[in-house]
Motif scaffolding. Structure first.
Motif, PDB file in Angstrom:
ATOM      1  N   PRO A   1       2.587 -21.501   2.644  1.00 19.23           N
ATOM      2  CA  PRO A   1       3.069 -22.210   1.602  1.00 19.23           C
ATOM      3  C   PRO A   1       4.491 -22.553   1.690  1.00 19.23           C
ATOM      4  CG  PRO A   1       3.235 -19.902   1.599  1.00 19.23           C
ATOM      5  CD  PRO A   1       2.668 -20.074   2.686  1.00 19.23           C
ATOM      6  N   ILE A   2       4.716 -23.914   1.067  1.00 25.52           N
ATOM      7  CA  ILE A   2       5.921 -24.435   1.105  1.00 25.52           C
ATOM      8  C   ILE A   2       6.200 -24.543  -0.410  1.00 25.52           C
ATOM      9  CG2 ILE A   2       7.357 -26.676   1.477  1.00 25.52           C
ATOM     10  CD1 ILE A   2       5.723 -27.088   3.669  1.00 25.52           C
ATOM     11  N   ARG A   3       7.413 -23.972  -0.842  1.00 27.19           N
ATOM     12  CA  ARG A   3       7.595 -23.845  -2.473  1.00 27.19           C
ATOM     13  C   ARG A   3       9.156 -24.402  -2.738  1.00 27.19           C
ATOM     14  NH1 ARG A   3       5.960 -18.432  -5.412  1.00 27.19           N
ATOM     15  NH2 ARG A   3       5.976 -20.401  -6.631  1.00 27.19           N
TER      16      ARG A   3
ATOM     17  N   VAL B   1      -1.897 -24.721   8.520  1.00 30.24           N
ATOM     18  CA  VAL B   1      -1.992 -25.598   7.587  1.00 30.24           C
ATOM     19  C   VAL B   1      -0.778 -25.604   6.731  1.00 30.24           C
ATOM     20  CG1 VAL B   1      -2.932 -27.023   5.723  1.00 30.24           C
ATOM     21  CG2 VAL B   1      -4.273 -26.429   7.939  1.00 30.24           C
ATOM     22  N   CYS B   2       0.007 -26.408   6.401  1.00 27.24           N
ATOM     23  CA  CYS B   2       1.333 -26.097   5.438  1.00 27.24           C
ATOM     24  C   CYS B   2       1.011 -26.951   4.204  1.00 27.24           C
ATOM     25  CB  CYS B   2       2.430 -26.888   5.982  1.00 27.24           C
ATOM     26  SG  CYS B   2       3.066 -25.814   7.489  1.00 27.24           S
TER      27      CYS B   2
ATOM     28  N   HIS C   1       9.597 -20.292   4.776  1.00 29.66           N
ATOM     29  CA  HIS C   1      10.224 -19.068   5.478  1.00 29.66           C
ATOM     30  C   HIS C   1      10.407 -19.666   7.078  1.00 29.66           C
ATOM     31  CE1 HIS C   1       8.487 -15.909   2.526  1.00 29.66           C
ATOM     32  NE2 HIS C   1       9.803 -16.321   2.198  1.00 29.66           N
ATOM     33  N   THR C   2      11.279 -18.947   7.442  1.00 25.24           N
ATOM     34  CA  THR C   2      11.640 -19.217   9.000  1.00 25.24           C
ATOM     35  C   THR C   2      10.491 -18.836   9.777  1.00 25.24           C
ATOM     36  OG1 THR C   2      13.004 -17.077   9.039  1.00 25.24           O
ATOM     37  CG2 THR C   2      14.258 -19.235   8.463  1.00 25.24           C
TER      38      THR C   2
ATOM     39  N   LYS D   1      14.786 -18.483   4.842  1.00 25.15           N
ATOM     40  CA  LYS D   1      14.175 -19.673   4.666  1.00 25.15           C
ATOM     41  C   LYS D   1      14.976 -20.896   4.978  1.00 25.15           C
ATOM     42  CE  LYS D   1      15.181 -19.076  -0.308  1.00 25.15           C
ATOM     43  NZ  LYS D   1      15.346 -17.388  -0.174  1.00 25.15           N
ATOM     44  N   ILE D   2      14.356 -22.089   5.439  1.00 26.55           N
ATOM     45  CA  ILE D   2      14.822 -23.145   5.697  1.00 26.55           C
ATOM     46  C   ILE D   2      14.555 -24.276   4.436  1.00 26.55           C
ATOM     47  CG2 ILE D   2      14.884 -25.294   7.264  1.00 26.55           C
ATOM     48  CD1 ILE D   2      13.696 -23.309   9.360  1.00 26.55           C
TER      49      ILE D   2
END
Length: 338
Positions: free
Chosen positions: A77-79, A53-54, A105-106, A88-89
């Motif tokens: 986590p998406i930051r 889950v993002c 993070h990739t 990271k992307i």
């Protein structure tokens, strides 16, 4: 079952004017509401064998972590930019009040992990496939005809105000419009903000539902008593009534009897003398006695006369004493003789 939406607080004009900010702090302070929120978020995915889950910073972390725990899945986590330490992307997306960039993070999601998506577009030239996750969820518009029958009263929150009407959120993903002509019986607003405020709770009536075009038309005034009902009995022809002058136009003056019910004194019915300017006889907010000539309740029109009443003499005297020189008209009168 707790009404989760009612716990979330609306903050108008934050962080920018015209934006309604959804404040979740009251929800976070209610343990039982949080438990039920997590259960409802997880319910559609319990049988889908989700691997991860993002959650987008910051509130996405709170509910994403709760959902991951319920699904026994990993949490990713998406930051915001500069917060993640590893490779990271980054992606930039539009907000209602600007743009934002997020990073992941990739190695956050591994090849082979199961993610529920739907193919949106395939571009052979660029060799790209566009995917969407929200399309895998039930479309709330599929049930709107059954949930919002014509003629029923609904409850919603005002989300946006325009010069053509007000948008009202009935449920997440379903927004309806109250046309400006359906806002009020008594007011003639030029902008919806003259009648409503962003974040306000309203209970309009459903006028039209079009699921195919994703449109719902509502009426605030139809949900209220029609002030014109019984107007023919209340104001029969050849009876005199006192009213307030609300508007003056080239061809006459509008007189309000009660909020929402007004009639027109045509310029030819203002005085026995020739009238070039309506303002020479009556003024806005002035209370005058008029004679009812004709009532059309269906079309909400009442024809009135001032010159045929007991007040006619007083009006004529005021007109004669005005001492204002006649001004040449720039355009011909509508419906009167010049």
């Amino acid at each position: 079952m707790i009404d989760i939406a009612s716990i979330i607080r609306d903050i108008p004009d934050f962080p920018k004017e015209g934006i309604i900010f959804k404040d979740i702090t009251p929800l976070l302070g209610d343990p039982e509401a949080m438990r039920q929120t997590a259960d409802r978020l997880a319910a559609p995915f319990l049988e889908r064998d989700i691997d991860a889950v993002c959650g987008v910073e910051a509130r996405g972390w709170i509910f994403g972590a709760l959902l991951a725990e319920r699904l026994a899945a990993a949490f990713v986590p998406i930051r915001k930019p500069g917060k993640l330490p590893y490779k990271k992307i980054a992606r930039t997306y539009d907000l209602e009040y600007g743009t934002n960039t997020i990073e992941i993070h990739t190695d956050a999601i591994q090849p082979g992990q199961k993610v529920q998506v739907q193919v949106l577009k395939i571009d052979p030239d660029s060799q790209k496939i566009s995917l969407g996750m929200k399309q895998t969820q039930p479309d709330p518009w599929e049930a709107v005809e059954a949930k919002y029958p014509l003629g029923t009263s609904v409850t919603g929150h005002v989300t946006k105000l325009e010069n053509f009407g007000a948008f009202v959120e009935l449920e997440p993903g379903v927004e309806a419009l109250i046309p400006i002509s359906e806002l009020s019986w008594s007011q003639r607003p030029r902008h919806a903000s003259e009648v409503l405020q962003a974040g306000e709770t309203v209970q309009p009536m459903v006028l039209q539902v079009d699921p195919g075009r994703r449109r719902i038309s509502l009426s605030l005034k139809q949900a209220q008593a029609n002030p014109w009902a019984g107007a023919a009995e209340a104001y029969p022809p050849q009876t005199e009534h006192a009213g307030r002058v609300t508007r003056i136009v080239d061809f006459g003056a509008f007189v309000e009897f009660t909020p929402g019910v007004e009639g027109l004194v045509h310029i030819s019915e203002l005085s026995d003398q020739h009238v070039r300017r309506v303002e020479d006889v009556v003024q806005v907010d002035q209370t005058i006695k008029v004679l009812v000539l004709e009532v059309d309740e269906a079309n909400r029109r009442i024809s009135l006369s001032l010159k045929q009443t007991a007040d006619a003499g007083q009006a004529a005297s005021a007109f004669a004493d005005s001492g204002k020189p006649a001004k040449k008209r720039k355009r011909p009168l509508r419906g009167g003789l010049d």
